[in-house]
Write an enzyme that holds these catalytic residues in place. Structure first.
Site, mmCIF file in Angstrom:
data_model
loop_
_atom_site.group_PDB
_atom_site.id
_atom_site.type_symbol
_atom_site.label_atom_id
_atom_site.label_comp_id
_atom_site.label_asym_id
_atom_site.label_seq_id
_atom_site.Cartn_x
_atom_site.Cartn_y
_atom_site.Cartn_z
ATOM 1 N N LYS A 53 0.935 -0.955 -0.062
ATOM 2 C CA LYS A 53 -0.073 -0.029 0.078
ATOM 3 C C LYS A 53 0.855 1.353 -0.096
ATOM 4 C CE LYS A 53 -1.901 1.798 4.005
ATOM 5 N NZ LYS A 53 -1.443 2.998 4.146
ATOM 6 N N ASN A 54 1.961 1.345 0.974
ATOM 7 C CA ASN A 54 2.748 2.627 1.082
ATOM 8 C C ASN A 54 3.593 2.695 -0.083
ATOM 9 O OD1 ASN A 54 0.834 2.889 3.165
ATOM 10 N ND2 ASN A 54 2.364 2.197 4.796
ATOM 11 N N ARG A 58 -4.024 10.147 4.039
ATOM 12 C CA ARG A 58 -2.602 10.964 4.415
ATOM 13 C C ARG A 58 -1.721 11.020 3.159
ATOM 14 N NH1 ARG A 58 0.015 13.692 8.097
ATOM 15 N NH2 ARG A 58 2.310 13.080 8.347
ATOM 16 N N CYS A 103 -5.374 7.882 8.938
ATOM 17 C CA CYS A 103 -5.769 7.037 10.379
ATOM 18 C C CYS A 103 -5.290 8.142 11.586
ATOM 19 C CB CYS A 103 -4.730 5.729 10.647
ATOM 20 S SG CYS A 103 -5.213 4.452 9.541
ATOM 21 N N ARG A 109 -0.555 14.405 13.055
ATOM 22 C CA ARG A 109 0.291 13.972 11.942
ATOM 23 C C ARG A 109 0.684 15.244 11.165
ATOM 24 N NH1 ARG A 109 -2.170 8.541 9.358
ATOM 25 N NH2 ARG A 109 0.000 8.374 8.720
ATOM 26 N N PRO A 110 2.046 15.842 11.959
ATOM 27 C CA PRO A 110 2.253 17.138 11.307
ATOM 28 C C PRO A 110 2.759 16.946 9.991
ATOM 29 C CG PRO A 110 3.736 16.409 12.954
ATOM 30 C CD PRO A 110 2.458 15.403 13.188
ATOM 31 N N ASP A 135 5.310 19.422 8.955
ATOM 32 C CA ASP A 135 6.591 20.307 9.255
ATOM 33 C C ASP A 135 7.653 20.033 8.390
ATOM 34 O OD1 ASP A 135 6.424 18.405 11.250
ATOM 35 O OD2 ASP A 135 8.305 19.458 12.037
ATOM 36 N N ASP A 151 3.229 -0.312 12.601
ATOM 37 C CA ASP A 151 2.192 -0.760 11.866
ATOM 38 C C ASP A 151 1.815 -2.193 12.138
ATOM 39 O OD1 ASP A 151 2.733 1.122 8.697
ATOM 40 O OD2 ASP A 151 1.845 1.764 10.669
ATOM 41 N N ILE A 177 6.600 5.848 17.489
ATOM 42 C CA ILE A 177 6.379 6.589 16.363
ATOM 43 C C ILE A 177 5.097 7.388 16.568
ATOM 44 C CG2 ILE A 177 5.913 6.594 13.727
ATOM 45 C CD1 ILE A 177 8.579 5.577 14.574
ATOM 46 N N ARG A 189 -9.089 0.044 3.672
ATOM 47 C CA ARG A 189 -8.153 0.973 2.952
ATOM 48 C C ARG A 189 -6.920 0.200 2.816
ATOM 49 N NH1 ARG A 189 -7.328 5.669 6.624
ATOM 50 N NH2 ARG A 189 -5.740 6.096 4.967
HETATM 51 C C1 EPZ Z 1 3.984 6.253 6.933
HETATM 52 O O1 EPZ Z 1 2.954 7.627 7.491
HETATM 53 C C2 EPZ Z 1 2.985 5.439 6.628
HETATM 54 N N1 EPZ Z 1 1.528 5.864 5.890
HETATM 55 C C3 EPZ Z 1 2.217 4.811 7.920
HETATM 56 O O2 EPZ Z 1 1.689 3.744 7.800
HETATM 57 C C4 EPZ Z 1 3.343 4.567 8.770
HETATM 58 O O3 EPZ Z 1 2.916 4.193 10.221
HETATM 59 C C5 EPZ Z 1 4.678 5.565 9.043
HETATM 60 O O4 EPZ Z 1 4.851 6.040 7.751
HETATM 61 C C6 EPZ Z 1 5.719 5.069 9.694
HETATM 62 O O5 EPZ Z 1 6.251 4.105 9.371
HETATM 63 C C7 EPZ Z 1 2.019 5.922 4.535
HETATM 64 O O6 EPZ Z 1 3.098 5.561 4.014
HETATM 65 C C8 EPZ Z 1 1.032 6.432 3.638
HETATM 66 P P1 EPZ Z 1 6.054 9.552 9.039
HETATM 67 P P2 EPZ Z 1 3.869 9.052 7.792
HETATM 68 O O7 EPZ Z 1 6.267 10.671 8.248
HETATM 69 O O8 EPZ Z 1 4.557 9.438 6.344
HETATM 70 C C9 EPZ Z 1 6.474 12.668 12.609
HETATM 71 C C10 EPZ Z 1 -0.293 2.444 7.978
HETATM 72 O O9 EPZ Z 1 -0.869 1.679 8.620
HETATM 73 N N2 EPZ Z 1 6.585 13.686 11.527
HETATM 74 O O10 EPZ Z 1 7.286 8.470 8.759
HETATM 75 O O11 EPZ Z 1 2.848 9.971 7.844
HETATM 76 C C11 EPZ Z 1 5.236 11.879 12.923
HETATM 77 O O12 EPZ Z 1 4.183 12.558 13.837
HETATM 78 C C12 EPZ Z 1 0.199 3.734 7.936
HETATM 79 O O13 EPZ Z 1 -0.051 1.975 6.779
HETATM 80 C C13 EPZ Z 1 6.686 14.883 11.834
HETATM 81 O O14 EPZ Z 1 6.882 15.178 13.142
HETATM 82 O O15 EPZ Z 1 4.548 8.867 8.662
HETATM 83 C C14 EPZ Z 1 5.567 10.376 13.546
HETATM 84 O O16 EPZ Z 1 5.662 10.693 14.910
HETATM 85 C C15 EPZ Z 1 -0.225 4.501 9.312
HETATM 86 N N3 EPZ Z 1 6.584 15.754 10.802
HETATM 87 C C16 EPZ Z 1 7.080 10.365 12.788
HETATM 88 O O17 EPZ Z 1 7.446 11.613 12.285
HETATM 89 C C17 EPZ Z 1 6.410 15.508 9.683
HETATM 90 O O18 EPZ Z 1 6.530 16.531 8.833
HETATM 91 C C18 EPZ Z 1 6.892 9.192 11.709
HETATM 92 O O19 EPZ Z 1 6.073 9.756 10.640
HETATM 93 C C19 EPZ Z 1 6.117 14.085 9.497
HETATM 94 C C20 EPZ Z 1 6.131 13.015 10.310
#
Ligand code: EPZ
Length: 423
Positions: free
Chosen positions: A22-23, A93, A117, A122-123, A125, A306, A328, A398
């Site tokens: 998916k991702n 997302r 989700c 889910r910032p 920044d 996940d 995470i 999803r």
């Molecule tokens: C991806 O989400 C996946 N989704 C998520 O899978 C997965 O849990 C996550 O990566 C971690 O592996 C997709 O790929 C569509 P991150 P993403 O940016 O990109 C913080 C599922 O079940 N962060 O790696 O949103 C954030 O808050 C889903 O398939 C910032 O602070 O995750 C988190 O604590 C759920 N600022 C950490 O980083 C930002 O700008 C990791 O988030 C971005 C993220």
């Protein structure tokens, strides 16, 4: 709302083919817009989020079409919009990847604020910082995020957190940037590497995906005509492996990349489960009595967040107290209340799930909060003797392609039902 009625207590047995990731698909479909022509994507899972991504592509004047058998053609010759207005986009997302791709293509873009989700704030920044470092001005207002750049110029981006989304989004945005972009402290997930490989197949110049430093040398254009098969879904594979272990079954998950599963395989073996990796398959079978273990979720190659809820469903029955420390998502624990309706014996202490152990899961009526919480409830229902009802399974659709069909083929007694009063 749809639900599953599950009669649990029987071991899962047989083989299951894992769908495409998916991702990876959710990043590669927007990236496919960048070649200005047609590409064929293989092993694309037919799941709700992929349908939303295809809908966004079509709303932009390009064409995304499911051609059957996991194939999707994406033709961006008609791409004419730089603003994603399709309301569905806000439900997902990964719509943020369209910001990177459209800004790279048109010098400006806007998308609805991404949804997804509810597992914590889910910032974005780091996405904003990365695009900004390449020269884009990113603003947010009226439920939209917009980016605009006279031109994108390669630069060095340091990610304070190994963010999957930010890593991929910056990589995509940097493809046409003038000069070289380096991404320090990037995420190394398999879908980061898969997206880099796909972009490179279209002619992008990307080195180091999957390592501590990604280097993108800007090119003037990408070529079309590529056929690309995406990687198998690491989380779907892990979900089936954990379900097999939780039901004391014997299951072979096929068409996986065992290397992607190493952290889960190691933790299952530590808990006493028999795990045997082949070239492109993994066999899970009962080993010794399930032992308590301690897990910390972290970015790849660490234990994936996940798979946290699914492991809790398994460890509820282990002998002894297990813990899963979530590194995470602060709201990853939404699954606990519902899994405790099955007498899972889980409590939450700060960022740690404490699983008492020794539970005999009881069938119950439960509700799905988010995608992976739903997967955990299915595992709990399969392990519990008796009939459980899992309500509101749309979030599961999803991220899992035909999960009830695949589970039924492994001997599960599972039926999809419409909730009473549904049209
Ligand atoms: C991806 O989400 C996946 N989704 C998520 O899978 C997965 O849990 C996550 O990566 C971690 O592996 C997709 O790929 C569509 P991150 P993403 O940016 O990109 C913080 C599922 O079940 N962060 O790696 O949103 C954030 O808050 C889903 O398939 C910032 O602070 O995750 C988190 O604590 C759920 N600022 C950490 O980083 C930002 O700008 C990791 O988030 C971005 C993220």
């Amino acid at each position: 709302m749809a639900g599953f009625v599950i009669k649990g207590g029987a071991p899962l047995k047989g083989e299951v083919r894992v769908s495409g990731a998916k991702n990876a698909a959710l990043a590669i479909i927007p990236a496919a817009l960048m070649c200005g022509g047609k590409v064929v994507l293989e092993n694309i899972p037919r799941i709700r989020d992929v349908e939303i991504a295809a809908g966004i592509v079509n709303s932009l004047g390009a064409k995304a079409r499911f051609d059957g058998g996991g194939r999707m053609s994406v033709d961006s010759s008609g791409l004419c919009e730089d603003a994603v207005r399709w309301s569905e986009a806000g439900k997902m997302r990964a719509s943020y990847y369209f910001l990177g791709a459209l800004t790279a293509l048109f010098g400006k873009a806007s998308i609805p604020v991404p949804g997804g989700c509810k597992i914590g704030p889910r910032p974005l920044d780091l996405h904003v910082k990365g695009l900004g470092t390449l020269g884009a001005k990113v603003t947010q207002g009226d439920g939209f995020i917009s980016a605009a750049a006279e031109r994108l110029v390669g630069s060095n981006v340091y990610l304070d957190i190994m963010s999957v989304g930010a890593t991929i989004n910056i990589m995509i945005a940097a493809v046409f940037a003038e000069g070289t972009t380096t991404i320090e402290n990037p995420a190394k997930e398999p879908h980061v590497v898969d997206t880099a490989n796909f972009l490179s197949a279209m002619g992008a110049d990307i080195k180091g995906a999957g390592t501590d430093l990604i280097k993108v040398r800007g090119v003037s254009r990408l070529h079309d005509g590529v056929t690309y098969s995406i990687i198998p879904d690491q989380v779907e594979a892990g979900t089936f492996m954990t379900a097999a272990a939780a039901t004391h079954g014997e299951v072979v998950v096929r068409e996986v990349i065992p290397k992607h599963m190493e952290s889960l395989s190691a933790k299952l073996m530590e808990a006493g489960v028999e795990v045997e990796a082949g070239d492109d398959s993994i066999r899970v079978a009962p080993g010794r009595a399930l032992q308590a273990i301690h897990i910390k979720t972290s970015p790849y190659p660490g234990f994936p967040t996940d798979l946290h809820p699914q492991m809790s469903a398994l460890l509820a029955a282990a002998e002894g107290r297990s813990t899963i420390t979530e590194g995470i998502w602060e709201k990853r624990f939404q699954y606990v209340r519902e899994l405790n309706r099955m007498e899972a014996g889980i409590s939450v202490e700060g960022s740690m799930a404490v699983i008492r152990g020794g539970a005999k899961l009881a069938a119950a009526n439960v509700a799905v909060h988010d995608l992976r919480a739903g997967a955990a409830l299915i595992i709990g229902a399969l392990a519990a003797k008796g009939v459980s009802r899992v309500r509101g399974v749309e979030p599961i659709d999803r991220g899992y392609e035909g999960i009830e069909t695949k589970l039924a083929a492994l001997g599960a007694d599972i039926e999809r039902v419409r909730d009473k009063g549904d049209k």
